[in-house]
Scaffold this motif. Sequence first.
Motif, short mmCIF file in Angstrom:
data_model
loop_
_atom_site.label_atom_id
_atom_site.label_comp_id
_atom_site.label_asym_id
_atom_site.label_seq_id
_atom_site.Cartn_x
_atom_site.Cartn_y
_atom_site.Cartn_z
N THR A 46 0.75 -1.47 -0.28
CA THR A 46 -0.15 -0.25 -0.32
C THR A 46 1.05 1.51 -0.07
O THR A 46 2.43 1.30 -0.22
CB THR A 46 -1.22 -0.06 0.84
OG1 THR A 46 -0.24 0.21 2.91
CG2 THR A 46 -1.63 -1.46 1.63
N GLU A 47 0.02 2.20 0.38
CA GLU A 47 1.33 3.75 0.23
C GLU A 47 1.93 3.73 1.32
O GLU A 47 2.41 4.29 1.13
CB GLU A 47 -0.04 4.85 0.04
CG GLU A 47 -1.54 5.30 -1.11
CD GLU A 47 0.16 5.62 -2.71
OE1 GLU A 47 0.81 5.33 -2.28
OE2 GLU A 47 -0.88 5.08 -3.69
N GLU A 82 3.59 -4.40 -8.53
CA GLU A 82 3.82 -2.94 -7.80
C GLU A 82 2.16 -2.21 -7.62
O GLU A 82 1.51 -2.65 -8.72
CB GLU A 82 4.78 -1.95 -8.64
CG GLU A 82 6.05 -2.95 -8.33
CD GLU A 82 6.66 -3.12 -7.39
OE1 GLU A 82 6.47 -2.47 -6.18
OE2 GLU A 82 7.54 -3.45 -7.05
N LEU A 83 2.22 -1.23 -6.89
CA LEU A 83 1.07 0.72 -6.54
C LEU A 83 0.88 0.55 -7.98
O LEU A 83 -0.34 0.25 -8.64
CB LEU A 83 1.54 0.98 -6.03
CG LEU A 83 1.08 0.39 -4.45
CD1 LEU A 83 1.87 1.41 -3.86
CD2 LEU A 83 0.46 0.71 -4.03
N LYS A 84 1.71 0.73 -9.16
CA LYS A 84 1.31 1.26 -10.23
C LYS A 84 0.46 0.76 -11.76
O LYS A 84 -0.08 0.85 -12.13
CB LYS A 84 2.30 1.17 -11.58
CG LYS A 84 3.34 0.34 -11.89
CD LYS A 84 4.47 1.07 -11.75
CE LYS A 84 5.43 -0.24 -12.62
NZ LYS A 84 6.47 -0.04 -13.61
N HIS A 85 -0.17 -0.79 -10.90
CA HIS A 85 -0.66 -1.45 -11.48
C HIS A 85 -2.10 -1.68 -10.58
O HIS A 85 -3.05 -3.25 -10.70
CB HIS A 85 -0.15 -3.31 -11.69
CG HIS A 85 1.47 -2.77 -12.42
ND1 HIS A 85 1.09 -2.44 -14.00
CD2 HIS A 85 2.64 -3.89 -11.89
CE1 HIS A 85 2.28 -3.01 -14.53
NE2 HIS A 85 3.10 -3.20 -13.29
N LYS A 86 -2.14 -1.11 -9.53
CA LYS A 86 -3.17 -1.33 -8.85
C LYS A 86 -4.95 -1.42 -9.25
O LYS A 86 -5.69 -1.71 -8.48
CB LYS A 86 -3.57 -0.36 -8.04
CG LYS A 86 -3.28 0.52 -7.20
CD LYS A 86 -3.45 2.13 -6.87
CE LYS A 86 -3.41 3.18 -7.09
NZ LYS A 86 -3.19 4.15 -5.67
N PRO A 91 -1.92 -5.23 -5.15
CA PRO A 91 -0.56 -4.95 -5.80
C PRO A 91 -0.66 -5.55 -3.90
O PRO A 91 -0.55 -6.09 -3.10
CB PRO A 91 -0.32 -3.40 -5.03
CG PRO A 91 -1.41 -2.61 -5.42
CD PRO A 91 -2.40 -4.02 -5.20
#
Length: 470
Positions: A46-47, A82-86, A91
Motif C-alpha cells: 500500500t502507500e 507494484e502499486l502502479k498496477h493497482k 498490489p
Amino acid sequence: MGTPKYPKVVGYELIAEIGGGGFSTVYRAVNIEEHRVAACKLVKLTEETTDKDRKNVEKEMRVHAALKQVHVLEFLNAVVVELKHKLLYVPGIYMLLEFAGGGDLFDKIAADVGVDDEVAQVYFNQLVAGMSYIHSQGVCHRDLKPENILLDAAGTLKISDFGLSAVFRLKDSGKTRMLSEKCGSLPYVAPELNSDHPYHAEPIDVWGVGVILYTLLVGNTPWDEPTASSPEFVRYVNGTIFLERPWNRIPFEPLSLVKGMLTVDPTQRLTLDDIAAHPWCMRQSQLSKHGPAELASRLTRPIHDNGDMNFSAPPTLGGSGDMDVEDDDTIMHSATNHLSQFTQSLMLFSQTQSGARYTPYLTRFYAALGPGLLTGLIKEALEAMNVKTKLLPPAVTSDGGGELHRIRVGGWDKRRQMFKGWVEVERFTYRGAEGSFCVMRRDEGNPISWRQLWRAVIESQLVEPHVLKK
C-alpha cells in the motif's frame, strides 16, 4: 473499470483464503493445467508500505528460498505486483509455497490432553531434524510455536513462516554473530530475550522446540511468559510445579528432555545434537513402521476419545441416500492432490451441500437449523464469551454452490495471545429439512486455544440444542 483481481502466480490461480497472520493472507492456489496445488502467501503493498517493510519480506524470501529439506515447507516461487498496477491487480508480494495438505499439526490435538508418547516422539524427531538442518545453514527461526508447525498430505511435519528468521552464521567463513532483536510470541520465547543484552541464536530455537514438545505431550503451553510475573514460570524455576498436573503426568524420559531444553541459563541448555542423542529420541519407533493411516488414527485418538470428532465428522444421518457422496474422481478433482490415506483418516473431507469437499479444519460442525438463524446464535454465544464479532454480508461458497454466512472474530486466549478467525456457515440439507454446515477457521493464534473456543461454541446454551452429533 472492474475491481482489481489477483494475478496468476507462475500458472497458479488464487482460489480460496485459508489463513493469515498480522501482515499477510494465505490462499490455496491451483494450477489447473498441471493439477497441482500450492499455498500463496500475500503481503499486500500500500502507500503506507515502507522500504523497511519490503526489505523484511525480501529477507524472509531470500532465507526461506535457500532452505531445502523434507521438514521445511518448500518455497516455490514469488512475484511482485507494484502499486502502479493497482487498477488491474491487487498490489503485493505473492509467495508461492508448498501446500500443507494435512493442515495444522496442533489442530488435531486435544486441549489439556496432548498426544501419546509414540506420536509425540515421531513428530518431535521430525521437528528436531528440520531445525538441525536450518541451523546447519546458519539460520535461526526465532518464531517456533504450534501455529507454525504444519503437516503435508502424507502426515510429514513441515516448519513454516520465516518472517522473523535471522542469519547468525555465514556459510562461507563460518563466522557467527549474536542477535539483539526482540521478537517472537511470549508463551514461546526464551527468557534471555527479556534482557537488553545480545543473545546466542541456537539456544532460543531450542527453547521453542522445548515448548512445542511440552505442548504435544499435555495439550497446552507451560506458561504465558517466562518471567517473574508468571506464577507458573516462577513455580517451574523453583521446582514446585513438577508435583502438579499436568507436569506430574509426563513420563520421566520426555520430562528430562523438556527440562533440558527449558533450562533458563542458555549456556546450560541442551543443544540440538544433545537432543538427537537423548534416549527418548533414540528409542526405536514402532509407529514409524506403520503407514500414514495408522499415524493419523493415533494422532487423533484423543479427540475421538473426548468426543470432539463426534461433531467434526459428517453426522450419521441414518438410512441410505441422505447424503450425496461424490465418487473418487470428483473428490480428487475438487481436492487437487489432497486425497491420501492420511487426510482421509483425518476426515479432512467434509460432506457439504454439493458433495465431499476438502476442509483442512477439524473445528467444524453440523446443525439442524438454517444458516441465518444459526449464525445469529453463534454470534450471540461468542459475544457472551467476550469475543469480538463482526457480521459480514453473505458471500458465495468456494464451490459456487450457495450462500456463505460469515462472522469475523477476534479476542485473547487464556495465555493472553491474540486470536483471529472466521466462522463460516452454509446451508446443508438434513433429512430433507434445512440445516447448516459450520467451519471455524483460524487465521492467527494458538490452534489449541481455537479448538477450546470451538468446543465452547458448540456447548453453549444457545447453539448446543441444534448441533448434530455422530
